[in-house]
Scaffold this motif. Structure first.
Motif, PDB file in Angstrom:
ATOM      1  N   VAL A  98       0.835  -1.211   0.000  1.00 42.00           N
ATOM      2  CA  VAL A  98       0.000   0.000   0.000  1.00 42.00           C
ATOM      3  C   VAL A  98       0.865   1.255   0.000  1.00 42.00           C
ATOM      4  CG1 VAL A  98      -1.590   1.317   1.481  1.00 42.00           C
ATOM      5  CG2 VAL A  98      -1.976  -1.123   1.066  1.00 42.00           C
ATOM      6  N   ILE A  99       1.956   1.213   0.778  1.00 40.82           N
ATOM      7  CA  ILE A  99       2.809   2.409   0.899  1.00 40.82           C
ATOM      8  C   ILE A  99       3.374   2.785  -0.465  1.00 40.82           C
ATOM      9  CG2 ILE A  99       4.947   3.272   1.959  1.00 40.82           C
ATOM     10  CD1 ILE A  99       2.611   2.861   3.961  1.00 40.82           C
ATOM     11  N   GLU A 100       3.858   1.766  -1.200  1.00 38.23           N
ATOM     12  CA  GLU A 100       4.475   2.034  -2.507  1.00 38.23           C
ATOM     13  C   GLU A 100       3.428   2.423  -3.543  1.00 38.23           C
ATOM     14  OE1 GLU A 100       7.825   2.043  -2.871  1.00 38.23           O
ATOM     15  OE2 GLU A 100       8.066   1.429  -0.763  1.00 38.23           O
ATOM     16  N   ALA A 101       2.165   2.013  -3.327  1.00 39.16           N
ATOM     17  CA  ALA A 101       1.114   2.259  -4.340  1.00 39.16           C
ATOM     18  C   ALA A 101       0.546   3.673  -4.273  1.00 39.16           C
ATOM     19  CB  ALA A 101      -0.021   1.241  -4.154  1.00 39.16           C
ATOM     20  N   LEU A 102       0.698   4.344  -3.141  1.00 40.58           N
ATOM     21  CA  LEU A 102       0.128   5.698  -2.982  1.00 40.58           C
ATOM     22  C   LEU A 102       1.003   6.720  -3.705  1.00 40.58           C
ATOM     23  CD1 LEU A 102      -0.897   5.549   0.765  1.00 40.58           C
ATOM     24  CD2 LEU A 102      -2.398   5.389  -1.225  1.00 40.58           C
ATOM     25  N   PRO A 103       0.453   7.850  -4.171  1.00 39.64           N
ATOM     26  CA  PRO A 103      -0.930   8.304  -3.980  1.00 39.64           C
ATOM     27  C   PRO A 103      -1.876   7.694  -5.010  1.00 39.64           C
ATOM     28  CG  PRO A 103       0.349   9.975  -5.136  1.00 39.64           C
ATOM     29  CD  PRO A 103       1.281   8.839  -4.853  1.00 39.64           C
TER      30      PRO A 103
END
Ligand code: SAM
Length: 556
Positions: free
Chosen positions: A265-270
């Motif tokens: 999730v962290i790498e997928a944001l924003p």
């Protein structure tokens, strides 16, 4: 007219006596009169001092002028800040970036490089050092702040009064100074010793033997000089029930953060919650619920339909130089699991044994990378000021024993390029570190065992966050190996957090070490004892950063 009878008028543009203007002139701004009967005034771009008749005391003009203290007034001139005599002449030729007022025959000045020191009235320096900040002298002592943000008291010659450092500190008031350590605010005496054991969210100076203090629960009370409760002024504002409930579910935070890293999730944001669900294989409900939880932890922020990482959340990015992504996984996984046997580990006669964490890590190359990237982030964050604090000559043979991926060694080399650095660590760690760093001029690697003789001679040995991984018996064995590679007079630097003798700050980290490695955090006294047993004498403790201290010892 006696200048002592004059006050600043309500409009602040002239002085008055008994409500009547003391003179006919008007200024843009006036300040009050001080001995020897002069007051600062300002008109347009010009500032000077006037007497009680409103006439200028001298012909010079400045950008700003301030009141006279101990016979000198601070002025801001075109060429910088300095002090003048009552006749407007310079007290000394130097110019500063800013000046305070003389108090106790010393004055705080800021140099052009942004650092602070005290000067005497003839302009000479009160002591050779410069500091990150210095406050005014009161009753012969002042507070200074070092580059790590820690404070201590100095005497008029710049010598430490007691040598104790605090995260915040005040000057003395009736023999006590307000001081803050990792546990909170307290009062300390002239020896820098706490007047009592408790800590508070805030304390006022003692007033006739009593002080108003704020407790951590938001309650206000009055205490005496022994820290004893005398009067309740306000009941607790925060519910201790709610605070305890929050503490008991600390694992909610650990697991939410780890899940965000693990799921990508962290790498997928924003992105929008819908896009996040798609990219990370989450249900749309799951994506939204996780984002909201990360929002509560202030790791993400909502911007219309998009969610993005906050400044705090950025530290979870794998590519961040201080990435905590690996730490998030370790704390929820292997390290978190170890905590489930805390009760067993604390028992007097249990059969709990400390895990061989470094052996486990070394046997699994992927875990080794993860674990050491975690250590590297902490080292990069915490060790920036360490090389200067070592005060090396620059050409010594230095061994960083248990030096991991060489982060501290690289820091030391950038400050002392001629030092001959060797990092000793487990062979598996050395192999991976070497591969990832490549050839670094001046940096050698020594695959080895902390507990077996080290095949090297050294002028300096560093043990950074190594001894805290071991109980006293093993810590002694490591120190004995360090002593064996040094000649008498050789230097040993231990870089670790210091526990306060009777404090609680760092106590959870101490339990973490027990569970993860069987080790412990130690007080200065405990280190002193271990060092003496292993043939070292402790000569200095340099508190360079909020967390780690540098203990400097010499081989006897
Ligand atoms: C907590 S880490 C500290 C690393 C580094 N000094 C720092 O401050 O970031 C402890 C280090 O000791 C090393 N170590 C543990 N046991 C060892 C042993 N028996 N021989 C050599 N190194 C060992 C570990 O591999 C690890 O790099």
């Amino acid at each position: 007219m006696n200048w002592r009878d004059l006050n600043v008028s309500a409009c602040g543009k002239y002085h008055e006596r008994d409500g009547q203007p003391a003179y006919s002139g008007r200024f843009d701004e006036v300040l009050k009169f001080h001995v020897p009967g002069l007051a600062p005034v300002k008109c347009g771009d010009e500032a000077w001092h006037v007497g009680p008749d409103g006439n200028a005391a001298y012909s010079r003009r400045f950008i700003r002028t301030f009141g006279f203290y101990e016979g000198f007034a601070t002025v801001q001139a075109q060429d910088g800040w300095h002090h003048i005599h009552p006749d407007g002449s310079d007290a000394y030729p130097e110019r500063y970036d800013w000046c305070g007022n003389f108090q106790g025959e010393r004055c705080t000045v800021r140099l052009q490089d942004g650092r602070y020191r005290h000067v005497r009235s003839d302009g000479s320096f009160a002591y050779p050092e410069t500091w990150r900040y210095v406050g005014d002298y009161k009753d012969g002592f002042c507070v200074i702040q070092n580059d790590a943000g820690l404070c201590t008291h100095l005497d008029l010659n710049g010598k430490p009064l007691h040598g104790n450092w605090f995260t915040d500190l005040d000057v003395f008031h009736k023999g006590f100074a307000r001081a803050r350590d990792g546990d909170g605010w307290m009062h300390v005496d002239l020896r820098g010793a706490p007047a009592y054991a408790q800590r508070f969210a805030a304390v006022e100076p003692f007033y006739n033997g009593q002080a108003r203090v704020e407790r951590f629960d938001g309650g206000l009370e009055v205490i005496n000089e022994l820290g004893q409760h005398l009067v309740e002024l306000r009941p607790a504002r925060q519910s201790e029930f709610a605070a305890l409930s929050g503490d008991m579910v600390g694992y909610w935070r650990t697991e939410t953060i780890a899940a965000a890293v693990r799921l990508g999730v962290i790498e997928a944001l924003p992105c929008t919650p819908g896009a996040l669900a798609e990219k990370c294989g989450l249900s749309s409900d799951g994506a939204m619920r996780l984002l909201r939880a990360l929002g509560e932890l202030r790791l993400v922020e909502r911007n219309a339909e998009n969610w993005r990482l906050s400044v705090r959340g950025d530290f979870l990015l794998e590519g961040h130089p201080l990435t905590l992504a690996d730490a998030a996984l370790e704390y929820s996984g292997a390290l978190g699991d170890l905590w489930s046997s805390l009760s067993e580990a604390l028992k007097a006669h249990g059969d709990w044994r400390a895990p061989d964490i470094f052996g486990e890590v070394a046997r699994d190359p992927a875990r080794l990378q993860e674990h050491h990237r975690m250590l590297r982030s902490y080292a990069r964050h915490d060790y920036a000021l360490i090389p200067d604090a070592l005060r090396l000559q620059g050409h010594e043979r230095v061994v960083d024993a248990g030096g991991g991926f060489g982060t501290l060694a690289m820091n030391i080399l950038s400050t002392y390029p001629d030092a001959r650095m060797t990092v000793l660590d487990k062979p598996e760690v050395v192999e991976q570190a070497r591969n990832s760093l490549g050839v670094v001029p001046g940096l050698n690697w020594l695959p080895g065992d902390l507990f077996e003789p080290w095949s090297i001679r050294a002028d300096v040995v560093i043990l950074a966050r190594v001894l805290h991984d071991w109980d006293d018996g093993d810590a002694f064995k490591i120190l004995a190996q360090a002593r064996a590679v040094l000649s008498p007079g050789g230097q040993l630097f231990i870089i670790e957090m210091l526990m306060e003798k009777h404090g609680v700050s760092g106590a959870l980290c101490d339990l973490h070490l027990l569970m993860a490695t069987g080790g412990r955090e130690r007080s200065k006294k405990a280190f002193e004892r271990l060092l003496a047993e292993a043939g070292f004498s402790l000569i200095d403790v340099r508190q360079v950063a909020a967390l780690p201290a540098v203990l400097c010892a010499e081989a006897i």
